[in-house]
Design an enzyme around this catalytic site. Structure first.
Site, short mmCIF file in Angstrom:
data_model
loop_
_atom_site.label_atom_id
_atom_site.label_comp_id
_atom_site.label_asym_id
_atom_site.label_seq_id
_atom_site.Cartn_x
_atom_site.Cartn_y
_atom_site.Cartn_z
N ALA A 93 -19.08 7.96 -27.10
CA ALA A 93 -18.00 8.92 -27.41
C ALA A 93 -17.79 9.99 -26.35
CB ALA A 93 -18.19 9.58 -28.78
N ALA A 94 -18.48 9.88 -25.20
CA ALA A 94 -18.23 10.87 -24.14
C ALA A 94 -16.77 10.79 -23.68
CB ALA A 94 -19.17 10.64 -22.96
N GLY A 95 -16.28 9.56 -23.51
CA GLY A 95 -14.89 9.38 -23.09
C GLY A 95 -13.92 9.88 -24.15
N ASP A 96 -14.25 9.66 -25.42
CA ASP A 96 -13.38 10.13 -26.51
C ASP A 96 -13.35 11.66 -26.55
OD1 ASP A 96 -13.22 7.42 -27.18
OD2 ASP A 96 -14.91 7.59 -28.57
#
Ligand code: RIB
Length: 309
Positions: free
Chosen positions: A255-258
């Site tokens: 979820a880093a990209g989210d």
């Protein structure tokens, strides 16, 4: 009037197991610490936008869940982050989406998604999203719902006067027709290579400007190439910016990209300039990888504003 950010996309319950190394084909590995976390690329982006933007920005989520306990849990997680979930509808034909996630000791992961109800977000129902998008400055998309729905909803968002942000994840080739409906395309290195038909591999910083330019020539107004610990690179054809990353000890990159996308949308919806918005998004993403879980790892506004101390 308050700015509005709308997210169209997936909601999944994540089943996470920590492992020493990711299993190779045919291999069984002994895992540790099984945990469940609210996730799904769409819901994670909405959660990030809610945690970082609410109450000064209205955040709305559009998606599908099943009639089950996971659905209640996922909606409760978003509501707690200040997200309006009244456009998240339940379907009887499929269970709520789930994701099986292994996270190894350096924080890298492998994810398998069973989309379930997310696949029921159907293109013929897109018109019903118009009210959710009304007045939105930014509408965010990813690729865990059917592609024809994404394309139809991108068109609708443009008709409603919103700017569109597409995270082309999970990675897959996309048509030029779809990419032309995108204002900000935010691939990571793997997704960029797949969109361009290149062999997937690590991208050297020197090659990034060429890649970003090639991606822009496929249709999007601008590109933000997400480079992990190297930060991100922005290109809108006039301005090119490399916004460096923040060194942190990675625990779980899920979820880093989210988190990056939700944060970017909030910063831009608030009227921050692009350079400040990229830094804000890098900070939020960096904090998120220091913790386990998808929505559980997304920082609050105060944490981001105070980072790195
Ligand atoms: O981007 C991370 C997300 O991918 C996880 O939360 C999982 O649900 C999958 O959708």
């Amino acid at each position: 009037m308050k700015p509005t950010v709308c997210v169209v996309g997936s909601l999944n319950m994540d089943f996470v197991v920590k492992v020493d190394h990711l299993p190779a084909p045919g291999e069984t590995v002994l895992g540790r610490d099984f945990q469940m976390f609210p996730g799904g690329k769409g819901a994670n982006q909405a959660c990030a936008a809610g945690k970082l933007g609410s109450p000064s920005v209205d955040v709305r989520m559009v998606g599908r869940v099943g009639y089950d306990a996971f659905a209640d849990h996922l909606k409760a997680s978003l509501s707690a982050a200040g997200v309006d979930v009244s456009y998240v509808h339940a379907t009887r034909s499929q269970p709520t989406g789930i994701a099986l996630i292994w996270v190894e000791s350096a924080g890298q992961n492998s994810i398998v998604v069973a989309a379930g109800a997310n696949n029921e977000l159907a293109a013929p129902e897109v018109e019903a999203m118009r009210t959710a998008m009304r007045g939105a400055r930014y509408v965010l998309f990813q690729l865990e719902t059917p592609l024809d729905t994404v394309e139809a909803a991108l068109k609708l968002a443009r008709e409603e006067g919103a700017k569109t942000i597409l995270d082309p994840a999970p990675a897959q080739p996309l048509s030029l027709d779809l990419l032309q409906l995108v204002d900000i395309l935010t691939p990571n290195e793997t997704e960029a290579c797949i969109l361009l038909g290149h062999a997937v591999g690590r991208v050297e910083l020197n090659d990034v400007p060429v890649l970003a330019n090639q991606l822009r020539s496929m249709g999007p107004q601008s590109v933000v190439l997400k480079l992990g610990e190297k930060g991100c690179y922005y290109d809108d054809g006039v301005k090119q910016i490399h916004s460096p990353g923040f060194p942190v000890k990675a625990c779980d990159t899920t979820a880093a990209g989210d988190t990056f996308n939700g944060a970017l949308a909030i910063a831009l919806a608030e009227g921050q300039d692009i350079e400040t918005a990229l830094r804000f998004a890098n900070c939020a993403a960096a904090i998120s990888i220091t913790r386990i879980g998808a929505q559980a790892s997304i920082p609050s506004r105060i944490e981001v504003d105070r980072f790195p101390g």
